[in-house]
Design a protein around this motif. Sequence first.
Motif, PDB file in Angstrom:
ATOM      1  N   HIS A   1       4.217  -3.780  -0.676  1.00 16.21           N
ATOM      2  CA  HIS A   1       2.926  -4.078  -0.047  1.00 16.21           C
ATOM      3  C   HIS A   1       1.816  -3.520  -0.919  1.00 16.21           C
ATOM      4  CE1 HIS A   1       0.104  -5.004   3.142  1.00 16.21           C
ATOM      5  NE2 HIS A   1      -0.302  -3.746   3.183  1.00 16.21           N
TER       6      HIS A   1
ATOM      7  N   ASP B   1       2.594  -0.526   6.400  1.00  9.81           N
ATOM      8  CA  ASP B   1       2.594  -1.987   6.363  1.00  9.81           C
ATOM      9  C   ASP B   1       3.770  -2.533   5.557  1.00  9.81           C
ATOM     10  OD1 ASP B   1       0.290  -1.797   7.815  1.00  9.81           O
ATOM     11  OD2 ASP B   1      -1.029  -2.684   6.302  1.00  9.81           O
ATOM     12  N   THR B   2       4.844  -1.760   5.433  1.00 11.84           N
ATOM     13  CA  THR B   2       6.024  -2.235   4.713  1.00 11.84           C
ATOM     14  C   THR B   2       6.904  -3.094   5.593  1.00 11.84           C
ATOM     15  OG1 THR B   2       6.024  -0.407   3.135  1.00 11.84           O
ATOM     16  CG2 THR B   2       8.134  -1.508   3.508  1.00 11.84           C
TER      17      THR B   2
ATOM     18  N   HIS C   1      -4.634   1.005   1.219  1.00 11.66           N
ATOM     19  CA  HIS C   1      -5.571  -0.007   1.707  1.00 11.66           C
ATOM     20  C   HIS C   1      -6.636   0.671   2.560  1.00 11.66           C
ATOM     21  CE1 HIS C   1      -2.645  -3.607   1.142  1.00 11.66           C
ATOM     22  NE2 HIS C   1      -3.413  -3.440   0.097  1.00 11.66           N
TER      23      HIS C   1
ATOM     24  N   HIS D   1      -6.334   1.969   6.170  1.00  9.90           N
ATOM     25  CA  HIS D   1      -5.424   3.074   6.484  1.00  9.90           C
ATOM     26  C   HIS D   1      -5.965   4.430   6.026  1.00  9.90           C
ATOM     27  CE1 HIS D   1      -1.802   0.732   7.782  1.00  9.90           C
ATOM     28  NE2 HIS D   1      -2.542  -0.219   7.228  1.00  9.90           N
TER      29      HIS D   1
ATOM     30  N   ASP E   1      -1.789   8.046   8.608  1.00 14.35           N
ATOM     31  CA  ASP E   1      -2.785   6.981   8.449  1.00 14.35           C
ATOM     32  C   ASP E   1      -4.033   7.196   9.318  1.00 14.35           C
ATOM     33  OD1 ASP E   1      -1.315   5.742   6.509  1.00 14.35           O
ATOM     34  OD2 ASP E   1      -0.488   4.195   7.825  1.00 14.35           O
TER      35      ASP E   1
ATOM     36  N   ASN F   1      -5.513  -0.780  13.929  1.00 20.41           N
ATOM     37  CA  ASN F   1      -4.507   0.024  13.246  1.00 20.41           C
ATOM     38  C   ASN F   1      -3.853   1.018  14.187  1.00 20.41           C
ATOM     39  OD1 ASN F   1      -6.309  -0.939  11.007  1.00 20.41           O
ATOM     40  ND2 ASN F   1      -4.893   0.288   9.772  1.00 20.41           N
TER      41      ASN F   1
ATOM     42  N   GLY G   1       5.601  -6.624   5.364  1.00 16.82           N
ATOM     43  CA  GLY G   1       4.156  -6.670   5.222  1.00 16.82           C
ATOM     44  C   GLY G   1       3.734  -7.729   4.222  1.00 16.82           C
TER      45      GLY G   1
ATOM     46  N   THR H   1       4.999   1.093  13.270  1.00 18.83           N
ATOM     47  CA  THR H   1       4.342   0.299  12.235  1.00 18.83           C
ATOM     48  C   THR H   1       2.856   0.615  12.117  1.00 18.83           C
ATOM     49  OG1 THR H   1       3.902  -1.456  13.834  1.00 18.83           O
ATOM     50  CG2 THR H   1       5.991  -1.565  12.644  1.00 18.83           C
ATOM     51  N   GLY H   2       2.254   0.095  11.070  1.00 22.19           N
ATOM     52  CA  GLY H   2       0.830   0.311  10.855  1.00 22.19           C
ATOM     53  C   GLY H   2      -0.062  -0.532  11.744  1.00 22.19           C
ATOM     54  N   HIS H   3       0.477  -1.629  12.248  1.00 19.73           N
ATOM     55  CA  HIS H   3      -0.254  -2.526  13.158  1.00 19.73           C
ATOM     56  C   HIS H   3       0.763  -3.091  14.139  1.00 19.73           C
ATOM     57  CE1 HIS H   3      -3.549  -2.693  10.103  1.00 19.73           C
ATOM     58  NE2 HIS H   3      -2.545  -2.756   9.245  1.00 19.73           N
TER      59      HIS H   3
ATOM     60  N   PHE I   1       7.316  -4.671   9.673  1.00 14.23           N
ATOM     61  CA  PHE I   1       6.769  -4.893  11.007  1.00 14.23           C
ATOM     62  C   PHE I   1       7.835  -5.494  11.924  1.00 14.23           C
ATOM     63  CE2 PHE I   1       2.936  -5.261   8.335  1.00 14.23           C
ATOM     64  CZ  PHE I   1       2.118  -4.346   8.975  1.00 14.23           C
TER      65      PHE I   1
END
Length: 211
Positions: free
Chosen positions: A130, A149-150, A68, A71, A42, A27, A157, A188-190, A152
């Motif tokens: 997401h 995660d919306t 999630h 996060h 996050d 993450n 996501g 982004t989250g990832h 990327f």
Amino acid sequence: MSGAVRVERVVTAGTFSLDGGTWDVENNVWIVGDDHEALVVDAAHDADAIAEAVGDRRLTAIVCTHAHNDHIDAAPSLADRTGAPIFLHLDDRLLWKHTHPDRDPDGYLSDGRRLTIAGTELTVLHTPGHTQGAVCLYAEELATVFTGDTLFQGGPGATGRSYSHFPTIIRSIRDRLLTLPPETTVRTGHGDDTTIGAEAPHLDAWIERGH
């Protein structure tokens, strides 16, 4: 002088679990601030690593883009050691309870709310799809949007699990994100960064393939 506001990335590793499955994940944890204060986007997996990156700065908030577990799993521990409040959109409260049944967030985010860190505003954009309570944080002054995660590099996501809905995430991306200036950096989250301008041309293809 407090120095310029900057964005820092800490990559942490752990697991994501939902609907009976568990997956190994890495993450992106984002830290926004100057030399004196910071905000975390996050708090994933490793409170020690995040706290080390924050250092001796005052942590003003821990903002969750969605609930999630990967996060939010380190959020209570980070909050306990720093005194920073945890913020989440109310629509993800039930999902939050899957991970932290005995701890509530300290406050709830709503669309249009503005959070200020080191004189820089972050605007909350409610971007469901997401998850029901997914949000992005837009920092116009930094030409940056934190998308969780919306969105990327390469598409939306995932929407194949509980609390997710593909038409909703497409609507969120189209109406709330792709309307931002094309030079806006998407953090982004990832994975890797991208830009609004790089992703916008692909919207129709995402819809056709039901990404």
